[in-house]
Design a protein around this motif. Structure first.
Motif, PDB file in Angstrom:
ATOM      1  N   VAL A 185     -10.230   5.769   6.380  1.00  0.00           N
ATOM      2  CA  VAL A 185      -9.779   4.476   7.102  1.00  0.00           C
ATOM      3  C   VAL A 185      -8.341   4.470   7.007  1.00  0.00           C
ATOM      4  CG1 VAL A 185     -10.076   2.130   7.249  1.00  0.00           C
ATOM      5  CG2 VAL A 185     -12.130   3.543   6.868  1.00  0.00           C
ATOM      6  N   ILE A 186      -7.710   4.193   8.013  1.00  0.00           N
ATOM      7  CA  ILE A 186      -6.066   4.263   8.223  1.00  0.00           C
ATOM      8  C   ILE A 186      -5.764   2.894   8.512  1.00  0.00           C
ATOM      9  CG2 ILE A 186      -3.937   5.277   8.894  1.00  0.00           C
ATOM     10  CD1 ILE A 186      -5.573   7.828   9.192  1.00  0.00           C
ATOM     11  N   ALA A 187      -5.149   2.119   7.565  1.00  0.00           N
ATOM     12  CA  ALA A 187      -4.481   0.794   8.054  1.00  0.00           C
ATOM     13  C   ALA A 187      -3.223   1.121   8.508  1.00  0.00           C
ATOM     14  CB  ALA A 187      -4.398  -0.146   6.783  1.00  0.00           C
ATOM     15  N   ALA A 188      -2.811   0.568   9.761  1.00  0.00           N
ATOM     16  CA  ALA A 188      -1.566   0.867  10.432  1.00  0.00           C
ATOM     17  C   ALA A 188      -1.297   0.045  11.545  1.00  0.00           C
ATOM     18  CB  ALA A 188      -1.364   2.350  10.921  1.00  0.00           C
ATOM     19  N   ASP A 189       0.163  -0.240  11.565  1.00  0.00           N
ATOM     20  CA  ASP A 189       0.579  -1.251  12.588  1.00  0.00           C
ATOM     21  C   ASP A 189       0.201  -0.684  14.157  1.00  0.00           C
ATOM     22  OD1 ASP A 189       1.405  -2.875  11.084  1.00  0.00           O
ATOM     23  OD2 ASP A 189       3.625  -2.270  11.194  1.00  0.00           O
ATOM     24  N   LYS A 190       0.492   0.585  14.414  1.00  0.00           N
ATOM     25  CA  LYS A 190      -0.086   1.287  15.404  1.00  0.00           C
ATOM     26  C   LYS A 190      -0.965   2.189  14.987  1.00  0.00           C
ATOM     27  CE  LYS A 190       2.714   2.850  18.867  1.00  0.00           C
ATOM     28  NZ  LYS A 190       3.898   3.691  19.575  1.00  0.00           N
ATOM     29  N   ARG A 240       2.623  13.814  10.384  1.00  0.00           N
ATOM     30  CA  ARG A 240       2.833  12.535   9.158  1.00  0.00           C
ATOM     31  C   ARG A 240       2.711  11.246   9.894  1.00  0.00           C
ATOM     32  NH1 ARG A 240       5.690  14.751   4.520  1.00  0.00           N
ATOM     33  NH2 ARG A 240       6.557  16.821   5.005  1.00  0.00           N
ATOM     34  N   PHE A 241       1.608  10.795   9.746  1.00  0.00           N
ATOM     35  CA  PHE A 241       1.381   9.209  10.487  1.00  0.00           C
ATOM     36  C   PHE A 241       1.869   8.357   9.511  1.00  0.00           C
ATOM     37  CE2 PHE A 241      -2.018   8.285   7.319  1.00  0.00           C
ATOM     38  CZ  PHE A 241      -2.348   9.308   7.080  1.00  0.00           C
ATOM     39  N   SER A 242       2.269   7.154  10.223  1.00  0.00           N
ATOM     40  CA  SER A 242       2.608   5.848   9.460  1.00  0.00           C
ATOM     41  C   SER A 242       1.302   5.195   9.268  1.00  0.00           C
ATOM     42  CB  SER A 242       3.748   5.123  10.307  1.00  0.00           C
ATOM     43  OG  SER A 242       4.587   6.018  10.800  1.00  0.00           O
ATOM     44  N   GLY A 243       1.287   4.560   8.013  1.00  0.00           N
ATOM     45  CA  GLY A 243       0.106   3.762   7.596  1.00  0.00           C
ATOM     46  C   GLY A 243      -0.380   4.284   6.203  1.00  0.00           C
ATOM     47  N   GLN A 244      -1.484   3.418   5.738  1.00  0.00           N
ATOM     48  CA  GLN A 244      -1.998   3.716   4.484  1.00  0.00           C
ATOM     49  C   GLN A 244      -3.485   4.079   4.807  1.00  0.00           C
ATOM     50  OE1 GLN A 244      -2.094   0.450   1.648  1.00  0.00           O
ATOM     51  NE2 GLN A 244      -2.488   1.827   0.174  1.00  0.00           N
ATOM     52  N   ARG A 245      -3.870   5.192   3.996  1.00  0.00           N
ATOM     53  CA  ARG A 245      -5.077   5.833   4.335  1.00  0.00           C
ATOM     54  C   ARG A 245      -5.977   5.507   3.076  1.00  0.00           C
ATOM     55  NH1 ARG A 245      -7.324  10.432   1.055  1.00  0.00           N
ATOM     56  NH2 ARG A 245      -9.164  11.316   2.233  1.00  0.00           N
ATOM     57  N   PHE A 246      -7.325   5.119   3.451  1.00  0.00           N
ATOM     58  CA  PHE A 246      -8.134   4.993   2.363  1.00  0.00           C
ATOM     59  C   PHE A 246      -9.303   5.833   2.322  1.00  0.00           C
ATOM     60  CE2 PHE A 246      -6.054   0.837   3.076  1.00  0.00           C
ATOM     61  CZ  PHE A 246      -5.873   0.579   1.913  1.00  0.00           C
ATOM     62  N   ASP A 247      -9.723   6.435   1.418  1.00  0.00           N
ATOM     63  CA  ASP A 247     -10.760   7.442   1.197  1.00  0.00           C
ATOM     64  C   ASP A 247     -12.185   6.645   1.003  1.00  0.00           C
ATOM     65  OD1 ASP A 247     -12.622   9.494   0.833  1.00  0.00           O
ATOM     66  OD2 ASP A 247     -11.873  10.334  -0.973  1.00  0.00           O
ATOM     67  N   CYS A 248     -12.654   6.174   2.105  1.00  0.00           N
ATOM     68  CA  CYS A 248     -13.824   5.349   2.038  1.00  0.00           C
ATOM     69  C   CYS A 248     -15.076   6.306   1.624  1.00  0.00           C
ATOM     70  CB  CYS A 248     -14.021   4.487   3.141  1.00  0.00           C
ATOM     71  SG  CYS A 248     -12.891   3.222   2.999  1.00  0.00           S
ATOM     72  N   GLY A 249     -14.872   7.499   1.525  1.00  0.00           N
ATOM     73  CA  GLY A 249     -16.086   8.439   1.065  1.00  0.00           C
ATOM     74  C   GLY A 249     -16.042   8.381  -0.408  1.00  0.00           C
ATOM     75  N   PHE A 299     -13.317   3.095  -1.482  1.00  0.00           N
ATOM     76  CA  PHE A 299     -13.860   2.197  -0.639  1.00  0.00           C
ATOM     77  C   PHE A 299     -13.563   0.560  -1.177  1.00  0.00           C
ATOM     78  CE2 PHE A 299     -16.898  -0.213   1.585  1.00  0.00           C
ATOM     79  CZ  PHE A 299     -17.544   0.337   2.414  1.00  0.00           C
ATOM     80  N   LEU A 300     -13.398   0.431  -2.543  1.00  0.00           N
ATOM     81  CA  LEU A 300     -13.124  -0.938  -3.213  1.00  0.00           C
ATOM     82  C   LEU A 300     -11.664  -1.144  -2.880  1.00  0.00           C
ATOM     83  CD1 LEU A 300     -15.085  -0.197  -6.774  1.00  0.00           C
ATOM     84  CD2 LEU A 300     -15.615  -1.837  -4.705  1.00  0.00           C
ATOM     85  N   GLN A 301     -10.744  -0.171  -2.844  1.00  0.00           N
ATOM     86  CA  GLN A 301      -9.358  -0.398  -2.755  1.00  0.00           C
ATOM     87  C   GLN A 301      -9.194  -0.677  -1.162  1.00  0.00           C
ATOM     88  OE1 GLN A 301      -7.003   3.073  -3.771  1.00  0.00           O
ATOM     89  NE2 GLN A 301      -8.223   3.300  -5.714  1.00  0.00           N
ATOM     90  N   ALA A 302      -9.941  -0.375  -0.336  1.00  0.00           N
ATOM     91  CA  ALA A 302      -9.820  -0.596   1.049  1.00  0.00           C
ATOM     92  C   ALA A 302     -10.480  -2.181   1.235  1.00  0.00           C
ATOM     93  CB  ALA A 302     -10.668   0.361   2.054  1.00  0.00           C
ATOM     94  N   THR A 303     -11.407  -2.419   0.547  1.00  0.00           N
ATOM     95  CA  THR A 303     -11.926  -3.744   0.667  1.00  0.00           C
ATOM     96  C   THR A 303     -10.960  -4.868   0.343  1.00  0.00           C
ATOM     97  OG1 THR A 303     -14.187  -2.806   0.265  1.00  0.00           O
ATOM     98  CG2 THR A 303     -13.851  -5.299  -0.168  1.00  0.00           C
ATOM     99  N   VAL A 304     -10.321  -4.564  -0.917  1.00  0.00           N
ATOM    100  CA  VAL A 304      -9.206  -5.471  -1.510  1.00  0.00           C
ATOM    101  C   VAL A 304      -8.266  -5.600  -0.494  1.00  0.00           C
ATOM    102  CG1 VAL A 304      -7.643  -5.688  -3.314  1.00  0.00           C
ATOM    103  CG2 VAL A 304      -9.852  -4.953  -3.924  1.00  0.00           C
ATOM    104  N   SER A 305      -7.530  -4.345   0.130  1.00  0.00           N
ATOM    105  CA  SER A 305      -6.347  -4.351   1.090  1.00  0.00           C
ATOM    106  C   SER A 305      -6.724  -5.068   2.276  1.00  0.00           C
ATOM    107  CB  SER A 305      -5.751  -2.885   1.195  1.00  0.00           C
ATOM    108  OG  SER A 305      -5.125  -2.865   2.167  1.00  0.00           O
ATOM    109  N   PHE A 306      -7.997  -4.657   2.818  1.00  0.00           N
ATOM    110  CA  PHE A 306      -8.308  -5.255   4.256  1.00  0.00           C
ATOM    111  C   PHE A 306      -8.549  -6.789   3.917  1.00  0.00           C
ATOM    112  CE2 PHE A 306      -8.581  -2.108   7.481  1.00  0.00           C
ATOM    113  CZ  PHE A 306      -8.342  -1.042   6.824  1.00  0.00           C
ATOM    114  N   GLY A 307      -9.294  -7.179   2.676  1.00  0.00           N
ATOM    115  CA  GLY A 307      -9.420  -8.703   2.486  1.00  0.00           C
ATOM    116  C   GLY A 307      -8.093  -9.424   2.294  1.00  0.00           C
TER     117      GLY A 307
END
Ligand code: G1P
Length: 295
Positions: free
Chosen positions: A136-141, A250-259, A264-272
């Motif tokens: 899962v990649i959080a990114a502006d674009k 090299r994309f701009s953004g933050q990648r979470f390894d939800c596998g 998954f926990l980090q992504a949950t906190v960040s997206f929250g």
């Protein structure tokens, strides 16, 4: 100019054993980050990149995934009756156009390359994207949109790339690089899950690909590779041997390894924290626990 990328493959056949017992009855792609299943993030990213055809490579026990993309007329009616317009809007945003989704079964768990190969007849002779919903990649674009824009200039094949710690090389496809040009790197070789000491660089492949149909032909021929599986990485590396370009992006953004559970926990906190209606409560809670106190 290269042909437009309008098809994407979503390999979702994996059993998700790392998330047992949850995945005993729930496909891991339906597990939710805040309030949206992982697969919805992948679909939204694909749509933003101009994808019109969505090909899911599934396996036994993934029925909930197919149901998720069905229309829900009763639920819609209920929300309309109760004038819950915001929820209705959210629900409708998950609707897919009839005929836009195809499901293909991967009958044997022979690896990512094999999963992609299973979709070959639906791809035909066009470039296509592959999205691994675990990444899962959080990114502006959105990441795939960034890649599609870069691909319009380069053509060839493109994989998302990110630097990783040397000791993590054995979890990724790793790139052997010959040229660097800003966000783009030209790739001269690729190796799947090498030992740290054998990794050709610290640039890892992340689960976004734009591939030329010749990769499908290589998948026809290659033998099993790392882990006894048919590897997508090996087929892309063959395209370099066949004198076709492969670029790392090299994309701009933050990648979470939800596998992984930790990712998954980090992504949950960040997206929250990125949600206006949740962030104050969540931040207050995080402040209230003494994170330095390793209980
Ligand atoms: C797959 C690919 C690997 C890539 C990784 C990215 O591995 O085979 O090349 O680096 O996804 O997440 P998996 O994580 O499915 O073992």
């Amino acid at each position: 100019m290269p042909k437009k990328v309008t098809k994407a493959i979503f390999p979702v056949a994996g059993m998700g054993t790392r998330f047992l017992p949850a995945t005993k009855s729930v496909p891991k792609e339906i597990m939710t980050l805040v309030d949206r299943p992982l697969i919805q993030y992948a679909i939204d990213e694909a749509r933003a990149a101009g994808i019109k055809e969505f090909i899911f490579v599934t396996s036994r026990g993934k029925g909930a995934l197919e149901d998720y993309f069905d229309l829900a007329p009763q639920l819609e009616q209920e929300l309309r009756k109760k004038k819950k317009t915001e929820l209705l809007k959210i629900l409708k945003s998950t609707n897919m156009e009839s005929g836009a989704i195809a499901y293909i079964r991967q009958h044997k768990a022979l690896g990512l390359g094999h999963a992609v190969w299973c979709a070959r007849r639906l791809i035909g002779n066009e470039p296509f994207a592959v999205i691994l919903p675990d990444d899962v990649i959080a990114a502006d674009k959105p990441c795939l949109q960034q890649m599609v824009e870069a691909y319009a200039e380069t053509g060839g094949n493109m994989v998302a790339a990110m630097e990783v710690e040397p000791e993590r090389a054995s979890s990724y496809g790793m790139l052997d690089i010959c040229e660097e040009n800003g966000q783009l790197v030209k790739v001269k070789g690729m190796v799947e899950k090498p030992k740290a000491e054998d990794a050709p660089s610290n640039l890892a492949v992340i689960g976004r690909y734009i591939l030329s149909p010749s990769v499908l032909q290589h998948l026809n021929q290659i033998k099993t590779g790392s882990g006894g599986e048919i590897q997508l990485t090996d087929a892309i590396a063959r395209d370099i041997d066949a004198k076709n370009n492969v670029f790392g992006f090299r994309f701009s953004g933050q990648r979470f390894d939800c596998g992984s559970k930790s990712g998954f926990l980090q992504a949950t906190v960040s997206f929250g924290l990125s949600r206006a209606e949740l962030k104050d409560d969540l931040r207050a809670y995080l402040r209230s626990i003494n994170l330095d106190d390793d209980a």
